[in-house]
Design a protein around this motif. Structure first.
Motif, PDB file in Angstrom:
ATOM      1  N   LYS A 295      40.852  27.137  47.491  1.00  0.00           N
ATOM      2  CA  LYS A 295      40.736  28.487  46.944  1.00  0.00           C
ATOM      3  C   LYS A 295      39.721  28.566  45.808  1.00  0.00           C
ATOM      4  O   LYS A 295      38.897  29.489  45.741  1.00  0.00           O
ATOM      5  N   HIS A 296      39.760  27.599  44.904  1.00  0.00           N
ATOM      6  CA  HIS A 296      38.845  27.612  43.756  1.00  0.00           C
ATOM      7  C   HIS A 296      37.392  27.519  44.218  1.00  0.00           C
ATOM      8  O   HIS A 296      36.525  28.246  43.708  1.00  0.00           O
ATOM      9  N   THR A 297      37.126  26.646  45.176  1.00  0.00           N
ATOM     10  CA  THR A 297      35.761  26.475  45.686  1.00  0.00           C
ATOM     11  C   THR A 297      35.299  27.729  46.411  1.00  0.00           C
ATOM     12  O   THR A 297      34.153  28.168  46.255  1.00  0.00           O
ATOM     13  N   ARG A 298      36.188  28.337  47.208  1.00  0.00           N
ATOM     14  CA  ARG A 298      35.829  29.571  47.924  1.00  0.00           C
ATOM     15  C   ARG A 298      35.479  30.687  46.940  1.00  0.00           C
ATOM     16  O   ARG A 298      34.566  31.468  47.172  1.00  0.00           O
ATOM     17  N   GLN A 299      36.219  30.746  45.842  1.00  0.00           N
ATOM     18  CA  GLN A 299      35.937  31.759  44.821  1.00  0.00           C
ATOM     19  C   GLN A 299      34.548  31.560  44.229  1.00  0.00           C
ATOM     20  O   GLN A 299      33.792  32.518  44.024  1.00  0.00           O
ATOM     21  N   LYS A 300      34.205  30.313  43.961  1.00  0.00           N
ATOM     22  CA  LYS A 300      32.886  30.002  43.398  1.00  0.00           C
ATOM     23  C   LYS A 300      31.789  30.334  44.404  1.00  0.00           C
ATOM     24  O   LYS A 300      30.732  30.871  44.034  1.00  0.00           O
ATOM     25  N   ILE A 301      32.038  30.037  45.677  1.00  0.00           N
ATOM     26  CA  ILE A 301      31.047  30.338  46.708  1.00  0.00           C
ATOM     27  C   ILE A 301      30.839  31.845  46.830  1.00  0.00           C
ATOM     28  O   ILE A 301      29.708  32.314  46.975  1.00  0.00           O
ATOM     29  N   ARG A 302      31.936  32.615  46.777  1.00  0.00           N
ATOM     30  CA  ARG A 302      31.818  34.079  46.849  1.00  0.00           C
ATOM     31  C   ARG A 302      30.977  34.619  45.704  1.00  0.00           C
ATOM     32  O   ARG A 302      30.250  35.602  45.866  1.00  0.00           O
ATOM     33  N   ARG A 303      31.075  33.985  44.560  1.00  0.00           N
ATOM     34  CA  ARG A 303      30.254  34.390  43.420  1.00  0.00           C
ATOM     35  C   ARG A 303      28.788  34.019  43.642  1.00  0.00           C
ATOM     36  O   ARG A 303      27.883  34.783  43.284  1.00  0.00           O
TER      37      ARG A 303
ATOM     38  N   ARG B 283      29.443  51.907  36.789  1.00  0.00           N
ATOM     39  CA  ARG B 283      30.667  51.360  37.383  1.00  0.00           C
ATOM     40  C   ARG B 283      30.352  50.497  38.611  1.00  0.00           C
ATOM     41  O   ARG B 283      31.022  49.501  38.871  1.00  0.00           O
ATOM     42  N   ILE B 284      29.343  50.891  39.375  1.00  0.00           N
ATOM     43  CA  ILE B 284      28.957  50.115  40.561  1.00  0.00           C
ATOM     44  C   ILE B 284      28.557  48.697  40.167  1.00  0.00           C
ATOM     45  O   ILE B 284      29.004  47.710  40.750  1.00  0.00           O
ATOM     46  N   ILE B 285      27.711  48.614  39.143  1.00  0.00           N
ATOM     47  CA  ILE B 285      27.237  47.301  38.707  1.00  0.00           C
ATOM     48  C   ILE B 285      28.330  46.537  37.964  1.00  0.00           C
ATOM     49  O   ILE B 285      28.362  45.303  37.973  1.00  0.00           O
ATOM     50  N   ALA B 286      29.260  47.274  37.341  1.00  0.00           N
ATOM     51  CA  ALA B 286      30.328  46.629  36.564  1.00  0.00           C
ATOM     52  C   ALA B 286      31.348  45.910  37.436  1.00  0.00           C
ATOM     53  O   ALA B 286      32.000  44.955  36.967  1.00  0.00           O
TER      54      ALA B 286
ATOM     55  N   ASN C 114      35.263  41.417  37.835  1.00  0.00           N
ATOM     56  CA  ASN C 114      36.008  40.471  38.671  1.00  0.00           C
ATOM     57  C   ASN C 114      35.814  39.020  38.237  1.00  0.00           C
ATOM     58  O   ASN C 114      36.713  38.193  38.412  1.00  0.00           O
ATOM     59  N   TYR C 115      34.623  38.708  37.706  1.00  0.00           N
ATOM     60  CA  TYR C 115      34.304  37.305  37.453  1.00  0.00           C
ATOM     61  C   TYR C 115      34.008  36.962  35.992  1.00  0.00           C
ATOM     62  O   TYR C 115      34.061  35.796  35.609  1.00  0.00           O
ATOM     63  N   GLU C 116      33.667  37.928  35.178  1.00  0.00           N
ATOM     64  CA  GLU C 116      33.316  37.653  33.791  1.00  0.00           C
ATOM     65  C   GLU C 116      34.374  38.213  32.844  1.00  0.00           C
ATOM     66  O   GLU C 116      35.124  39.107  33.201  1.00  0.00           O
ATOM     67  N   LYS C 117      34.402  37.667  31.626  1.00  0.00           N
ATOM     68  CA  LYS C 117      35.296  38.185  30.586  1.00  0.00           C
ATOM     69  C   LYS C 117      34.413  38.673  29.433  1.00  0.00           C
ATOM     70  O   LYS C 117      34.167  37.957  28.463  1.00  0.00           O
ATOM     71  N   LEU C 118      33.934  39.895  29.585  1.00  0.00           N
ATOM     72  CA  LEU C 118      33.021  40.466  28.609  1.00  0.00           C
ATOM     73  C   LEU C 118      33.712  41.572  27.825  1.00  0.00           C
ATOM     74  O   LEU C 118      34.587  42.265  28.345  1.00  0.00           O
ATOM     75  N   THR C 119      33.288  41.737  26.589  1.00  0.00           N
ATOM     76  CA  THR C 119      33.761  42.895  25.831  1.00  0.00           C
ATOM     77  C   THR C 119      33.085  44.141  26.405  1.00  0.00           C
ATOM     78  O   THR C 119      32.112  44.044  27.171  1.00  0.00           O
TER      79      THR C 119
ATOM     80  N   ALA D  77      23.914  42.802  42.917  1.00  0.00           N
ATOM     81  CA  ALA D  77      23.877  41.496  43.578  1.00  0.00           C
ATOM     82  C   ALA D  77      23.468  40.376  42.634  1.00  0.00           C
ATOM     83  O   ALA D  77      23.948  39.242  42.760  1.00  0.00           O
ATOM     84  N   ILE D  78      22.565  40.666  41.681  1.00  0.00           N
ATOM     85  CA  ILE D  78      22.115  39.608  40.774  1.00  0.00           C
ATOM     86  C   ILE D  78      22.951  39.515  39.503  1.00  0.00           C
ATOM     87  O   ILE D  78      22.732  38.625  38.678  1.00  0.00           O
ATOM     88  N   SER D  79      23.929  40.410  39.345  1.00  0.00           N
ATOM     89  CA  SER D  79      24.682  40.490  38.088  1.00  0.00           C
ATOM     90  C   SER D  79      25.423  39.197  37.761  1.00  0.00           C
ATOM     91  O   SER D  79      25.608  38.860  36.588  1.00  0.00           O
ATOM     92  N   LEU D  80      25.840  38.462  38.787  1.00  0.00           N
ATOM     93  CA  LEU D  80      26.588  37.217  38.575  1.00  0.00           C
ATOM     94  C   LEU D  80      25.703  35.986  38.629  1.00  0.00           C
ATOM     95  O   LEU D  80      26.195  34.864  38.670  1.00  0.00           O
ATOM     96  N   LYS D  81      24.383  36.200  38.649  1.00  0.00           N
ATOM     97  CA  LYS D  81      23.414  35.102  38.720  1.00  0.00           C
ATOM     98  C   LYS D  81      23.725  34.187  39.907  1.00  0.00           C
ATOM     99  O   LYS D  81      23.952  32.984  39.737  1.00  0.00           O
ATOM    100  N   PRO D  82      23.740  34.752  41.115  1.00  0.00           N
ATOM    101  CA  PRO D  82      24.069  33.950  42.295  1.00  0.00           C
ATOM    102  C   PRO D  82      22.954  32.966  42.613  1.00  0.00           C
ATOM    103  O   PRO D  82      21.841  33.045  42.084  1.00  0.00           O
ATOM    104  N   LYS D  83      23.255  32.045  43.512  1.00  0.00           N
ATOM    105  CA  LYS D  83      22.240  31.098  43.979  1.00  0.00           C
ATOM    106  C   LYS D  83      21.529  31.622  45.227  1.00  0.00           C
ATOM    107  O   LYS D  83      20.396  31.231  45.513  1.00  0.00           O
ATOM    108  N   MET D  84      22.202  32.519  45.953  1.00  0.00           N
ATOM    109  CA  MET D  84      21.635  32.988  47.220  1.00  0.00           C
ATOM    110  C   MET D  84      22.042  34.433  47.476  1.00  0.00           C
ATOM    111  O   MET D  84      23.152  34.853  47.123  1.00  0.00           O
ATOM    112  N   ILE D  85      21.131  35.197  48.088  1.00  0.00           N
ATOM    113  CA  ILE D  85      21.431  36.567  48.496  1.00  0.00           C
ATOM    114  C   ILE D  85      21.076  36.728  49.973  1.00  0.00           C
ATOM    115  O   ILE D  85      19.984  36.336  50.406  1.00  0.00           O
TER     116      ILE D  85
END
Length: 273
Positions: A82-90, A111-114, A119-124, A166-174
């Motif tokens: 599960k942990h690895t799948r979550q990272k891959i989805r990111r 809101r679209i970009i948020a 889901n993945y970041e803990k930002l103020t 799509a780039i908000s989470l700094k993915p490795k692939m799109i």
């Protein structure tokens, strides 16, 4: 090790009558194997019904194939924990053809970009807004667009918002599935230039799915050709595509409409091969 490896993937859909499902499954992908390296773009060409979008869905984890493996950084995306799948989805994001159906029409660009950030970041609240403004500016929009709704944007502008998300989470692939095909020629060119800049700036890898040879040529490092669910050709360089003697590829090359001077020279070379 390649960033992404597709190993002998086969996938089928059932056939359907008016009342129920029956008959032999229709094979849409047949024994597909390919790899995408870090920081590179593989352009996947093919006509409608060739299996391109299904391949994209399989790689994104949306359609589990009947057989074969999808390995991302060495991990099977369908059998990983599960942990690895979550990272891959990111790390694997997507931009689809229809920019309007890819977003909720009732929420703002902010809101679209948020959504992925929440889901993945803990930002103020302040950090999140600052990040979203930076993303908007990076794709050619501005802070004044934060509170606009999808219907207030053109198709090209809304696709920029999808790219920002799509780039908000700094993915490795799109995975880019016909991401410019619904745009006019001017916006196609602008979005392709943006994608090339983002690829260089962030070291992104792309799977660029398209029927448009010119678009694929402009952005891709290597090219593949799907035909009736089979990967009939895979080229390490774009030059190989324009010298291939495969009949399907030759037919595709002959369909190029050379509006741009760059492609007039390509078409001239093709006609002499």
């Amino acid at each position: 090790m390649s960033l992404l490896q597709v190993k002998e993937v086969t996938h089928s859909y059932g056939s359907r009558t008016f009342f129920n499902w029956k008959g032999r499954p229709k094979k849409v992908l047949s024994d597909i194997s390919l790899a995408i390296e870090e920081g590179t773009c593989l352009g996947m060409l093919g006509t409608s019904g060739a299996g391109k979008s299904t391949l994209g869905k399989v790689i994104l984890g949306l359609e589990r194939p009947q057989s074969g493996q999808i390995l991302f950084q060495g991990h099977d995306i369908y059998t990983a924990d599960k942990h690895t799948r979550q990272k891959i989805r990111r790390d694997i994001q997507a931009v689809f053809q229809d920019s309007y159906s890819s977003v909720n029409p009732r929420i703002t660009a902010e809101r679209i970009i948020a959504e992925p950030l929440e889901n993945y970041e803990k930002l103020t609240v302040a950090e999140q807004k600052r990040t979203i403004v930076e993303l908007l500016e990076r794709v050619g929009l501005s802070e004044k667009d934060l509170k606009k709704y999808p219907h207030q944007f053109s198709g090209g502008q809304l696709q920029r918002i999808n790219i920002a998300r799509a780039i908000s989470l700094k993915p490795k692939m799109i995975v880019l599935d016909e991401s410019v095909s619904s745009l006019d020629m001017v916006n196609q060119t602008l979005i392709l230039e943006l994608l090339k800049e983002l690829k260089e700036d962030f070291g992104l890898s792309y799977l660029f799915i398209t029927h448009d040879i010119k678009a694929a040529y402009s952005i891709s490092d290597s090219l593949g050709v799907l035909e009736k669910g089979e990967l009939i050709e895979l080229y390490d360089s774009k030059k190989q595509f324009f010298t291939s003697e495969h009949p399907v590829v030759k037919e595709m090359r002959g369909s190029i409409l050379a509006e741009h001077p760059r492609f007039r020279s390509i078409r001239t070379r093709v006609s002499h091969t």
